[in-house]
Design a protein around this motif. Structure first.
Motif, PDB file in Angstrom:
ATOM      1  N   ASP A  28      35.092  31.751  32.103  1.00 28.95           N
ATOM      2  CA  ASP A  28      33.758  32.159  31.829  1.00 28.95           C
ATOM      3  C   ASP A  28      32.878  31.929  33.075  1.00 28.95           C
ATOM      4  O   ASP A  28      33.428  31.423  34.041  1.00 28.95           O
ATOM      5  CB  ASP A  28      33.397  31.172  30.464  1.00 28.95           C
ATOM      6  N   SER A  29      31.834  32.115  32.753  1.00 33.22           N
ATOM      7  CA  SER A  29      30.786  32.186  33.837  1.00 33.22           C
ATOM      8  C   SER A  29      30.414  30.746  34.427  1.00 33.22           C
ATOM      9  O   SER A  29      30.062  30.471  35.676  1.00 33.22           O
ATOM     10  CB  SER A  29      29.483  32.946  33.517  1.00 33.22           C
ATOM     11  N   SER A  30      30.850  29.600  33.517  1.00 29.00           N
ATOM     12  CA  SER A  30      30.373  28.450  33.826  1.00 29.00           C
ATOM     13  C   SER A  30      31.314  27.828  35.205  1.00 29.00           C
ATOM     14  O   SER A  30      31.226  26.757  35.862  1.00 29.00           O
ATOM     15  CB  SER A  30      30.739  27.362  32.777  1.00 29.00           C
ATOM     16  N   ASP A  31      32.645  28.649  35.124  1.00 26.32           N
ATOM     17  CA  ASP A  31      33.468  27.998  36.173  1.00 26.32           C
ATOM     18  C   ASP A  31      33.039  28.476  37.667  1.00 26.32           C
ATOM     19  O   ASP A  31      33.605  28.070  38.610  1.00 26.32           O
ATOM     20  CB  ASP A  31      34.942  28.986  35.999  1.00 26.32           C
ATOM     21  N   LEU A  32      32.061  29.416  37.539  1.00 28.01           N
ATOM     22  CA  LEU A  32      31.562  29.942  38.978  1.00 28.01           C
ATOM     23  C   LEU A  32      30.541  28.964  39.516  1.00 28.01           C
ATOM     24  O   LEU A  32      30.346  28.936  40.695  1.00 28.01           O
ATOM     25  CB  LEU A  32      30.791  31.308  38.748  1.00 28.01           C
ATOM     26  N   THR A  33      30.224  27.861  38.648  1.00 27.15           N
ATOM     27  CA  THR A  33      29.438  26.752  39.308  1.00 27.15           C
ATOM     28  C   THR A  33      29.896  25.609  40.078  1.00 27.15           C
ATOM     29  O   THR A  33      29.415  24.900  40.644  1.00 27.15           O
ATOM     30  CB  THR A  33      28.310  26.468  38.072  1.00 27.15           C
ATOM     31  N   ARG A  34      31.174  25.896  39.820  1.00 26.43           N
ATOM     32  CA  ARG A  34      32.074  24.862  40.583  1.00 26.43           C
ATOM     33  C   ARG A  34      31.855  24.666  42.048  1.00 26.43           C
ATOM     34  O   ARG A  34      31.845  25.479  42.698  1.00 26.43           O
ATOM     35  CB  ARG A  34      33.556  24.960  40.442  1.00 26.43           C
ATOM     36  N   ASP A  35      31.644  23.312  42.625  1.00 24.70           N
ATOM     37  CA  ASP A  35      31.609  23.427  44.294  1.00 24.70           C
ATOM     38  C   ASP A  35      32.905  23.895  44.628  1.00 24.70           C
ATOM     39  O   ASP A  35      33.766  23.303  44.102  1.00 24.70           O
ATOM     40  CB  ASP A  35      30.986  21.927  44.649  1.00 24.70           C
ATOM     41  N   LEU A  36      32.772  24.188  46.075  1.00 24.98           N
ATOM     42  CA  LEU A  36      33.984  24.749  46.778  1.00 24.98           C
ATOM     43  C   LEU A  36      33.656  24.271  48.154  1.00 24.98           C
ATOM     44  O   LEU A  36      32.925  24.612  48.897  1.00 24.98           O
ATOM     45  CB  LEU A  36      34.113  26.164  46.281  1.00 24.98           C
ATOM     46  N   LEU A  37      34.952  23.927  48.870  1.00 23.85           N
ATOM     47  CA  LEU A  37      34.847  23.854  50.273  1.00 23.85           C
ATOM     48  C   LEU A  37      36.039  24.592  50.753  1.00 23.85           C
ATOM     49  O   LEU A  37      37.322  24.469  50.251  1.00 23.85           O
ATOM     50  CB  LEU A  37      35.214  22.158  50.563  1.00 23.85           C
ATOM     51  N   LYS A  38      35.819  25.626  51.465  1.00 22.68           N
ATOM     52  CA  LYS A  38      36.563  26.382  52.185  1.00 22.68           C
ATOM     53  C   LYS A  38      36.795  26.257  53.473  1.00 22.68           C
ATOM     54  O   LYS A  38      35.922  26.300  54.222  1.00 22.68           O
ATOM     55  CB  LYS A  38      36.402  28.034  51.766  1.00 22.68           C
ATOM     56  N   SER A  39      37.843  25.693  54.285  1.00 20.80           N
ATOM     57  CA  SER A  39      38.129  25.340  55.480  1.00 20.80           C
ATOM     58  C   SER A  39      38.395  26.595  56.262  1.00 20.80           C
ATOM     59  O   SER A  39      38.707  27.678  55.550  1.00 20.80           O
ATOM     60  CB  SER A  39      38.981  24.426  55.753  1.00 20.80           C
ATOM     61  N   GLU A  40      38.360  26.610  57.434  1.00 19.53           N
ATOM     62  CA  GLU A  40      38.741  27.819  58.498  1.00 19.53           C
ATOM     63  C   GLU A  40      40.108  28.196  58.413  1.00 19.53           C
ATOM     64  O   GLU A  40      40.411  29.419  58.467  1.00 19.53           O
ATOM     65  CB  GLU A  40      38.333  27.500  59.805  1.00 19.53           C
ATOM     66  N   THR A  41      40.820  27.258  57.984  1.00 17.31           N
ATOM     67  CA  THR A  41      42.309  27.443  57.961  1.00 17.31           C
ATOM     68  C   THR A  41      42.696  28.039  56.426  1.00 17.31           C
ATOM     69  O   THR A  41      43.954  28.140  56.218  1.00 17.31           O
ATOM     70  CB  THR A  41      43.216  26.098  58.188  1.00 17.31           C
ATOM     71  N   CYS A  42      41.718  28.289  55.807  1.00 17.68           N
ATOM     72  CA  CYS A  42      42.129  28.541  54.054  1.00 17.68           C
ATOM     73  C   CYS A  42      42.242  29.925  53.778  1.00 17.68           C
ATOM     74  O   CYS A  42      41.460  30.705  54.535  1.00 17.68           O
ATOM     75  CB  CYS A  42      41.175  27.757  53.121  1.00 17.68           C
ATOM     76  N   ARG A  43      43.063  30.699  53.121  1.00 20.45           N
ATOM     77  CA  ARG A  43      43.518  31.782  52.828  1.00 20.45           C
ATOM     78  C   ARG A  43      42.710  31.853  51.246  1.00 20.45           C
ATOM     79  O   ARG A  43      43.077  30.829  50.329  1.00 20.45           O
ATOM     80  CB  ARG A  43      44.745  32.228  52.692  1.00 20.45           C
ATOM     81  N   VAL A  44      41.993  32.678  50.799  1.00 21.97           N
ATOM     82  CA  VAL A  44      41.807  33.252  49.443  1.00 21.97           C
ATOM     83  C   VAL A  44      42.470  34.217  48.935  1.00 21.97           C
ATOM     84  O   VAL A  44      42.320  35.345  49.667  1.00 21.97           O
ATOM     85  CB  VAL A  44      40.099  33.290  49.756  1.00 21.97           C
ATOM     86  N   GLU A  45      42.807  34.280  47.573  1.00 25.91           N
ATOM     87  CA  GLU A  45      43.512  35.128  47.047  1.00 25.91           C
ATOM     88  C   GLU A  45      42.934  35.413  45.692  1.00 25.91           C
ATOM     89  O   GLU A  45      42.666  34.454  44.912  1.00 25.91           O
ATOM     90  CB  GLU A  45      45.059  35.027  46.910  1.00 25.91           C
ATOM     91  N   ILE A  46      43.125  36.612  45.051  1.00 25.67           N
ATOM     92  CA  ILE A  46      42.896  37.349  43.660  1.00 25.67           C
ATOM     93  C   ILE A  46      43.974  37.848  43.368  1.00 25.67           C
ATOM     94  O   ILE A  46      43.810  39.246  43.426  1.00 25.67           O
ATOM     95  CB  ILE A  46      41.438  37.741  43.474  1.00 25.67           C
ATOM     96  N   PRO A  47      44.958  37.451  42.577  1.00 25.51           N
ATOM     97  CA  PRO A  47      46.195  38.156  42.402  1.00 25.51           C
ATOM     98  C   PRO A  47      46.007  39.276  41.676  1.00 25.51           C
ATOM     99  O   PRO A  47      46.812  40.506  42.010  1.00 25.51           O
ATOM    100  CB  PRO A  47      47.102  37.174  41.867  1.00 25.51           C
ATOM    101  N   GLU A  48      45.245  39.178  40.728  1.00 24.48           N
ATOM    102  CA  GLU A  48      44.878  40.529  39.570  1.00 24.48           C
ATOM    103  C   GLU A  48      44.172  41.599  40.459  1.00 24.48           C
ATOM    104  O   GLU A  48      44.416  42.814  40.060  1.00 24.48           O
ATOM    105  CB  GLU A  48      43.978  39.996  38.646  1.00 24.48           C
ATOM    106  N   LEU A  49      43.510  41.529  41.558  1.00 28.19           N
ATOM    107  CA  LEU A  49      43.036  42.627  42.230  1.00 28.19           C
ATOM    108  C   LEU A  49      43.755  42.606  43.359  1.00 28.19           C
ATOM    109  O   LEU A  49      43.166  43.576  44.261  1.00 28.19           O
ATOM    110  CB  LEU A  49      41.560  42.073  42.778  1.00 28.19           C
ATOM    111  N   GLU A  50      44.775  42.227  43.821  1.00 26.71           N
ATOM    112  CA  GLU A  50      45.676  42.451  44.896  1.00 26.71           C
ATOM    113  C   GLU A  50      44.941  42.110  46.172  1.00 26.71           C
ATOM    114  O   GLU A  50      45.012  42.838  47.291  1.00 26.71           O
ATOM    115  CB  GLU A  50      46.251  43.709  44.947  1.00 26.71           C
ATOM    116  N   PHE A  51      44.078  41.097  46.119  1.00 31.52           N
ATOM    117  CA  PHE A  51      43.355  40.665  47.169  1.00 31.52           C
ATOM    118  C   PHE A  51      43.526  39.544  48.002  1.00 31.52           C
ATOM    119  O   PHE A  51      43.789  38.590  47.169  1.00 31.52           O
ATOM    120  CB  PHE A  51      41.844  40.769  46.768  1.00 31.52           C
TER     121      PHE A  51
END
Length: 463
Positions: free
Chosen positions: A321-344
């Motif tokens: 749900d939309s409440s998950d979008l408010t979570r704090d997030l730290l993405k370092s320079e060495t981090c990869r981001v994936e969204i499997p459902e979008l093949e991204f």
């Protein structure tokens, strides 16, 4: 390093001109010295300078245009034309800053469509085709914004221009070069697959991913730390290390420190603020923020304040749900981001380090996709543009809470973080996995050649 180094008339190169001449034409234009390339911008006119033609040694005209391309910082476009012998020469040179890390693109060329990929090659980049034992060394060609086929054409032209002289002096050598030129011409037809490697210690070169925002299966992008020899080649001097007392370490944690820098947009002098911040249930990070008073551009970046962890971290969150979008997030320079459902997949180094919310990172990805320069303009591929628009709509559905997907942060260095709203209890929608790094991941982090054990400490009397 001066952005006008290759345009110095004292070097006797076509396209020579004075720094003052180029600056006086563009600095008065609103928006700064480097303006976005726009055909409808009537005030964006090139500067014309008389310069010597190196073909007939008569006077020709050099046109200089200072502009900026998204994902490639500022560039100087130079075009020389001689009215006497009709000789022409075009080149580009990066006017942006040298990146923190070098970059290496490895492309497995399988068909002729791969020859049409856009390539940005700076003058300090090295291009190689291992199958032919062929290499274009650094500083042997001027920077260019071209295609892979155009890059090979430039190499063929460079080899052919001295062939008449070689045939008179050394016939055997000339015949060998003719045979090699024939191999390069067959290379353009892609009769068999080959590998193209573009290695740039400055980090300012680029090879297009035509499947963006999806992952390119035949293109591997590797970011690496420069060696001392590469830094010397770029004219970079490492700062001398200095010791900090315990008091100064405490001050670093309690105060906001400032240092002078240049704005990444307009290159005007600006101030960067730096602060150490402790993230609950995680570790210390360094937040760096720059605000330019000249153009109003703002940027922020986050770097890990600790060492590389013994194990990599893979965090997977099921967005329900939309409440998950408010979570704090730290993405370092060495981090990869994936969204499997979008093949991204978003590779390491893209968007840099960020301390934001999940919603903020998704909006940054959406902005990155919509502003892709290789899908805009009359020359863009309609199918590719349509795919990007469809992907952007799916991202918007996630932001609106209409689409449930899995969001994955994969950081080999273990320095990324996603807030657990149930802490210190386990989060039922989030899975955190610790894993052993592969050899390739250790290579990207520079750990394979790092020795931290077995050193002997010298006695204090011998220091």
């Amino acid at each position: 390093m001066s952005a006008f180094r290759a345009l110095d008339p004292a070097r006797g190169e076509p396209g020579g001109g004075s720094r003052a001449g180029a600056a006086s034409s563009s600095s008065s234009a609103p928006g700064g010295l480097f303006r976005p390339l726009n055909a409808e911008d009537e005030e964006q006119q090139p500067t014309e300078i008389e310069s010597l033609c190196m073909a007939c040694f008569r006077q020709g005209v050099t046109r200089l245009l200072l502009t900026k391309i998204p994902f490639f910082k500022e560039i100087i476009v130079s075009s020389f034309t001689c009215g006497s012998c009709n000789w022409t020469n075009t080149e580009i040179q990066s006017a942006g800053r040298i990146q923190d890390q070098g970059v290496r693109y490895t492309l497995a060329v399988r068909n002729k469509q791969d020859m049409n990929r856009e390539v940005v090659k700076t003058d300090c980049a090295t291009a190689r085709v291992p199958e032919l034992d062929f290499e274009i060394p650094a500083f042997s060609q001027k920077g260019a914004l071209t295609t892979l086929e155009g890059l090979i054409d430039r190499a063929i032209t460079g080899l052919e221009q001295d062939q008449p002289g070689r045939q008179e002096i050394d016939t055997a050598l000339a015949e060998k070069i003719d045979g090699f030129i024939s191999k390069l011409k067959r290379l353009k037809e892609v009769e068999s697959p080959f590998t193209f490697i573009l290695d740039d210690p400055s980090g300012n070169s680029f090879v297009e991913n035509p499947h963006a925002p999806l992952r390119d299966e035949v293109l591997v992008v590797t970011h690496y730390w420069r060696t001392a020899e590469q830094a010397a080649m770029l004219g970079i001097e490492a700062e001398e290390p200095h010791e900090n007392s315990p008091d100064s370490a405490d001050d670093l944690r309690n105060e906001v420190h400032q240092f002078n820098t240049n704005c990444p947009e307009c290159n005007a002098p600006a101030i960067t603020n730096m602060k150490l911040v402790q993230i609950p249930h995680f570790k210390e990070v360094i937040i760096m923020a720059t605000n330019c008073d000249a153009c109003g551009h703002r940027t922020n970046e986050v770097k890990s304040g600790g060492a590389i962890e013994p194990l990599g971290t893979k965090i997977s969150l099921h967005i329900t749900d939309s409440s998950d979008l408010t979570r704090d997030l730290l993405k370092s320079e060495t981090c990869r981001v994936e969204i499997p459902e979008l093949e991204f997949e978003l590779g390491m180094g893209v968007l840099g380090g960020k301390f934001t919310t999940l919603e903020g990172l998704l909006k940054d990805i959406q902005g990155l996709v919509e502003k892709n320069p290789f899908t805009l303009g009359d020359s863009s591929n309609p199918d590719r543009t349509e795919r990007l628009h469809a992907f952007s709509k799916k991202l918007q559905q996630i932001l609106d809470g209409q689409l449930k997907v899995h969001f994955v942060l994969d950081d080999p260095a273990g320095n990324s973080y996603l807030q657990n709203v149930y802490a210190p209890e386990e989060d039922p929608e989030m899975n955190v996995e610790r894993y052993e790094r592969r050899f390739e991941q250790n290579e990207e982090l520079g750990l394979n050649d790092m020795k931290t054990e077995g050193y002997e400490t010298e006695p204090s009397s011998k220091r």
